[in-house]
Write a protein that holds these residues in place. Sequence first.
Motif, PDB file in Angstrom:
ATOM      1  N   GLN A  59     -17.331  20.882 -36.246  1.00 51.48           N
ATOM      2  CA  GLN A  59     -16.832  21.778 -35.267  1.00 51.48           C
ATOM      3  C   GLN A  59     -16.081  22.998 -35.773  1.00 51.48           C
ATOM      4  O   GLN A  59     -15.543  22.630 -36.982  1.00 51.48           O
ATOM      5  N   SER A  60     -16.404  24.119 -35.415  1.00 54.79           N
ATOM      6  CA  SER A  60     -15.792  25.169 -35.818  1.00 54.79           C
ATOM      7  C   SER A  60     -15.083  26.225 -34.956  1.00 54.79           C
ATOM      8  O   SER A  60     -15.591  26.251 -33.737  1.00 54.79           O
ATOM      9  N   VAL A  61     -14.388  27.054 -35.402  1.00 52.76           N
ATOM     10  CA  VAL A  61     -13.629  28.124 -34.246  1.00 52.76           C
ATOM     11  C   VAL A  61     -13.960  29.319 -34.895  1.00 52.76           C
ATOM     12  O   VAL A  61     -13.880  29.624 -36.179  1.00 52.76           O
ATOM     13  N   HIS A  83      -6.515  25.245 -40.081  1.00 58.00           N
ATOM     14  CA  HIS A  83      -7.505  25.405 -41.160  1.00 58.00           C
ATOM     15  C   HIS A  83      -6.959  25.045 -42.368  1.00 58.00           C
ATOM     16  O   HIS A  83      -7.842  24.179 -43.395  1.00 58.00           O
ATOM     17  N   LYS A  87      -7.742  20.298 -40.133  1.00 56.64           N
ATOM     18  CA  LYS A  87      -7.777  20.059 -38.714  1.00 56.64           C
ATOM     19  C   LYS A  87      -8.932  20.661 -37.960  1.00 56.64           C
ATOM     20  O   LYS A  87      -9.507  20.195 -37.186  1.00 56.64           O
ATOM     21  N   VAL A  88      -9.367  21.767 -38.750  1.00 52.81           N
ATOM     22  CA  VAL A  88     -10.441  22.585 -37.960  1.00 52.81           C
ATOM     23  C   VAL A  88     -10.951  23.526 -38.884  1.00 52.81           C
ATOM     24  O   VAL A  88     -10.376  24.046 -39.803  1.00 52.81           O
ATOM     25  N   ASN A  89     -12.373  23.748 -38.913  1.00 54.97           N
ATOM     26  CA  ASN A  89     -13.079  24.729 -39.591  1.00 54.97           C
ATOM     27  C   ASN A  89     -13.227  26.113 -39.004  1.00 54.97           C
ATOM     28  O   ASN A  89     -13.215  25.949 -37.712  1.00 54.97           O
ATOM     29  N   VAL A 137     -15.035  27.830 -29.601  1.00 57.30           N
ATOM     30  CA  VAL A 137     -15.040  26.663 -30.338  1.00 57.30           C
ATOM     31  C   VAL A 137     -16.713  26.269 -30.345  1.00 57.30           C
ATOM     32  O   VAL A 137     -17.244  26.040 -29.190  1.00 57.30           O
ATOM     33  N   ARG A 158      -5.575  23.045 -30.769  1.00 54.15           N
ATOM     34  CA  ARG A 158      -5.940  21.518 -30.756  1.00 54.15           C
ATOM     35  C   ARG A 158      -6.453  20.984 -29.492  1.00 54.15           C
ATOM     36  O   ARG A 158      -7.448  20.196 -29.374  1.00 54.15           O
ATOM     37  N   LEU A 161     -10.157  21.421 -29.133  1.00 59.45           N
ATOM     38  CA  LEU A 161     -11.152  21.094 -29.990  1.00 59.45           C
ATOM     39  C   LEU A 161     -11.505  19.678 -29.531  1.00 59.45           C
ATOM     40  O   LEU A 161     -10.884  18.858 -28.821  1.00 59.45           O
TER      41      LEU A 161
END
Length: 161
Positions: A59-61, A83, A87-89, A137, A158, A161
């Motif tokens: 999962q990416s932003v 990032h 917590k997030v790509n 997202v 968050r 996501l």
Amino acid sequence: MLKTVLQLIIFAIVFLAVTAYQELGMLADDGQASAPYFSLPVLEQPTQRVSIKSLQGQQSVVYFFAPWCSICRYSMPNLNKLHEAGKVNAVAIALDFENKDAVSAFVDDLSLSMPVLLGNRSTASDYKVKAYPTYYVLSDDLKVVERSVGYSSELGIRARL
């Protein structure tokens, strides 16, 4: 007390209406539409390119910004923090810039560690970017599952996501 509650309700309604208006015309976020393809140069190494395929499997932003955007200046560190914490790509795509140096100065000033790509008018058109910041997202199979325009806190990111 009743007057204050009424004012808060009116504010919430206006806020939601403005948000809905800003999101008109953006890519659908129903999880059905694939994100448009891109292959863009990396800010730090313009001979190196990153394509959307590199985001597949996680999962990416995808965050679109302009170096002159004051809201981007306050919002991007929130995404960068997530990032860095794993917590997030995330990948940031610069649009509407005069030159690479303007983007570099913006990125250096914020000490961003997420990858920054140099976008173009075609990228902006494909992703229907009309205001900054805009972000999408993407699911692990590159489908658009959320979208937003404007400032986002860490909590707001968050939640999407």
